[in-house]
Design an enzyme around this catalytic site. Structure first.
Site, PDB file in Angstrom:
ATOM      1  N   ARG A  46      21.291 -97.870   7.030  1.00  0.00           N
ATOM      2  CA  ARG A  46      21.350 -99.303   6.881  1.00  0.00           C
ATOM      3  C   ARG A  46      20.022 -99.804   6.322  1.00  0.00           C
ATOM      4  NH1 ARG A  46      17.079 -99.693   9.107  1.00  0.00           N
ATOM      5  NH2 ARG A  46      17.295-101.906   8.999  1.00  0.00           N
ATOM      6  N   GLY A  47      19.997-101.165   6.065  1.00  0.00           N
ATOM      7  CA  GLY A  47      18.846-101.732   5.359  1.00  0.00           C
ATOM      8  C   GLY A  47      19.259-101.915   3.899  1.00  0.00           C
ATOM      9  N   ALA A  48      18.999-103.109   3.339  1.00  0.00           N
ATOM     10  CA  ALA A  48      19.528-103.459   2.012  1.00  0.00           C
ATOM     11  C   ALA A  48      19.213-102.433   0.923  1.00  0.00           C
ATOM     12  CB  ALA A  48      19.045-104.857   1.627  1.00  0.00           C
ATOM     13  N   ARG A  89      29.909-103.544   3.426  1.00  0.00           N
ATOM     14  CA  ARG A  89      29.137-104.655   4.008  1.00  0.00           C
ATOM     15  C   ARG A  89      28.862-105.690   2.900  1.00  0.00           C
ATOM     16  NH1 ARG A  89      24.122-102.874   7.345  1.00  0.00           N
ATOM     17  NH2 ARG A  89      24.583-104.862   8.406  1.00  0.00           N
ATOM     18  N   GLN A 194      17.455-102.726  16.018  1.00  0.00           N
ATOM     19  CA  GLN A 194      16.767-101.999  14.934  1.00  0.00           C
ATOM     20  C   GLN A 194      15.242-102.035  15.136  1.00  0.00           C
ATOM     21  OE1 GLN A 194      19.338-104.080  14.532  1.00  0.00           O
ATOM     22  NE2 GLN A 194      20.508-103.642  12.671  1.00  0.00           N
ATOM     23  N   ASP A 235      18.038-109.401   2.708  1.00  0.00           N
ATOM     24  CA  ASP A 235      19.272-108.760   2.263  1.00  0.00           C
ATOM     25  C   ASP A 235      19.775-109.390   0.974  1.00  0.00           C
ATOM     26  OD1 ASP A 235      20.488-106.692   4.379  1.00  0.00           O
ATOM     27  OD2 ASP A 235      19.151-108.162   5.308  1.00  0.00           O
ATOM     28  N   ASN A 245      18.533-112.655   5.851  1.00  0.00           N
ATOM     29  CA  ASN A 245      17.980-111.464   6.495  1.00  0.00           C
ATOM     30  C   ASN A 245      18.569-111.385   7.900  1.00  0.00           C
ATOM     31  OD1 ASN A 245      16.186-109.148   6.408  1.00  0.00           O
ATOM     32  ND2 ASN A 245      14.923-110.233   7.902  1.00  0.00           N
ATOM     33  N   LYS A 246      18.191-110.349   8.648  1.00  0.00           N
ATOM     34  CA  LYS A 246      18.742-110.100   9.962  1.00  0.00           C
ATOM     35  C   LYS A 246      18.770-111.357  10.823  1.00  0.00           C
ATOM     36  CE  LYS A 246      20.260-107.167  11.096  1.00  0.00           C
ATOM     37  NZ  LYS A 246      21.729-107.054  10.989  1.00  0.00           N
TER      38      LYS A 246
HETATM   39  O1  MRU Z   1      22.092-104.729   9.598  1.00  0.00           O
HETATM   40  P1  MRU Z   1      20.933-104.032   8.956  1.00  0.00           P
HETATM   41  O2  MRU Z   1      20.174-103.160   9.896  1.00  0.00           O
HETATM   42  O3  MRU Z   1      21.308-103.355   7.681  1.00  0.00           O
HETATM   43  O4  MRU Z   1      19.940-105.263   8.557  1.00  0.00           O
HETATM   44  C1  MRU Z   1      18.786-104.945   7.876  1.00  0.00           C
HETATM   45  C2  MRU Z   1      17.912-106.114   7.595  1.00  0.00           C
HETATM   46  O5  MRU Z   1      18.218-107.257   7.852  1.00  0.00           O
HETATM   47  C3  MRU Z   1      16.640-105.824   6.855  1.00  0.00           C
HETATM   48  O6  MRU Z   1      15.634-106.717   7.227  1.00  0.00           O
HETATM   49  C4  MRU Z   1      16.895-105.943   5.355  1.00  0.00           C
HETATM   50  O7  MRU Z   1      18.042-105.246   5.011  1.00  0.00           O
HETATM   51  C5  MRU Z   1      15.752-105.457   4.543  1.00  0.00           C
HETATM   52  S1  MRU Z   1      15.571-103.741   4.683  1.00  0.00           S
HETATM   53  C6  MRU Z   1      14.213-103.399   3.785  1.00  0.00           C
END
Ligand code: MRU
Length: 340
Positions: A46-48, A89, A194, A235, A245-246
């Site tokens: 996970r993570g963009a 996603r 996370q 994201d 973002n998260k």
């Molecule tokens: O749901 P996730 O864990 O994929 O969410 C990730 C985030 O919100 C990160 O801050 C974002 O994707 C940037 S990752 C460099």
């Protein structure tokens, strides 16, 4: 780094299952694009930026599986593969950046054999470009971090989330590597933790001092003047700078503004979506309420209670001090074509 979030092995990928961290370092070998799609949905990776790179490998593997000599037939099947990956996603722009790029390349291809080869090479290229972009933006962003800073960060934005150097966590790592004496406050990042599970793990590996806090403690530490700046990832960033973002990021942005400390967003330009005028148009993933009512399978709420679980929120551009990209540090106003 002594760990690889994802590795291309020619006919399959090897990923570090992030749902098992920090307790276990378990690697999964996946050779079918559907299995990779499931790994993205289940946040095993996970993570963009990481989702963008993983999506590229999934499309390449999906293409290799297609048995057809007719380009039209092949393209039809490839579009189905891309649809499956697009359906994992909705929020991270990087994933759709990848899909558009891979589809464009295939459309322009001569024949099936040539297209398959080109898609594999492109996936590897996307991987290295994203890694390079996160290294560059981290170097640029570290200039904003002063010696002695206490930095608050949210969710996880390190190598695990970027398949590269990291974004917000990359800036922090770079500041440390520049010899700056820094410390980090990492929010646990409910509901999937996370911050507690992944950011604390990566910071410990990088030998950077970290204090883990619950999301609800941020106001306490910011209001007491114990935090010098907030830095987060993204994201999807709209044309006007509004940033998804998260979940919980917007709260931190409001706290930072209210207490007069900088709020930085760090993200590669593959996260920027100039086709969206503002954050209102950013699709927000709604995940299972069970992720809220249970922690790692243990129920923490009365059976059957209603729960909501939006995975991301949007921080309006007015709360963002600067956006750190590999092309530079960008501040308001976000002019025509910025981030292009
Ligand atoms: O749901 P996730 O864990 O994929 O969410 C990730 C985030 O919100 C990160 O801050 C974002 O994707 C940037 S990752 C460099």
């Amino acid at each position: 780094m002594d760990y690889l979030p994802i590795e291309w092995l020619g006919n399959r990928v090897k990923i570090l299952d992030q749902t098992r961290l920090p307790r276990e370092e378990v690697y999964l070998e996946l050779s079918h694009y559907q299995d990779i799609a499931s790994a993205i949905v289940e946040l095993k990776i996970r993570g963009a930026p990481a989702i963008g790179v993983t999506g590229a490998y999934a499309i390449a593997l999906g293409a290799l599986e297609i048995e057809s000599s007719s380009k039209d037939d092949f393209m039809e099947k490839l579009r189905q593969v891309c649809q499956t990956i697009a359906g994992t996603r909705p929020t991270a722009r990087n994933l759709f950046h990848t899909i558009e790029r891979m589809e464009r390349l295939a459309e322009a291809g001569k024949d099936v054999g040539q297209i398959k080869t080109a898609l594999v090479q492109e996936a590897v290229r996307i991987h290295s470009e994203e890694a390079e972009a996160t290294t560059k933006l981290s170097r640029l962003g570290a200039e904003l971090i002063q010696d002695g800073f206490a930095i608050l960060t949210h969710c996880n934005t390190g190598p695990l989330a970027t398949i590269g150097y990291g974004t917000a966590l990359g800036v922090i790592r770079q500041a440390k590597e520049q010899g700056k004496n820094i410390r980090v406050f990492a929010t646990e990042t409910r509901p999937l933790l996370q911050g507690a599970r992944l950011t604390a793990w990566e910071l410990r590996k990088a030998d950077i001092p970290v204090t883990l806090i619950t999301d609800s403690m941020a106001g306490y530490f910011i209001s007491r003047g114990e935090i010098d700046c907030v830095i987060v990832g993204a994201d999807r960033i709209a044309a006007n700078g509004d940033t998804a973002n998260k979940i919980g990021t917007y709260t931190l942005a409001v706290l930072a503004k209210e207490n007069g400390i900088p709020f930085y967003v760090a993200a590669p330009t593959t996260t920027i979506d100039l086709s969206l005028a503002s954050g209102e148009e950013i699709p927000i993933e709604q995940r299972s309420p069970e992720e809220v009512t249970h922690i790692q399978g243990v129920s923490i709420a009365p059976e059957g209670v209603e729960a909501a679980n939006p995975a991301f929120d949007v921080t309006p551009h007015g709360y963002i001090t600067a956006i750190i990209t590999e092309r530079g540090i960008i501040r308001e106003p976000y002019g025509e074509g910025w981030g292009n």
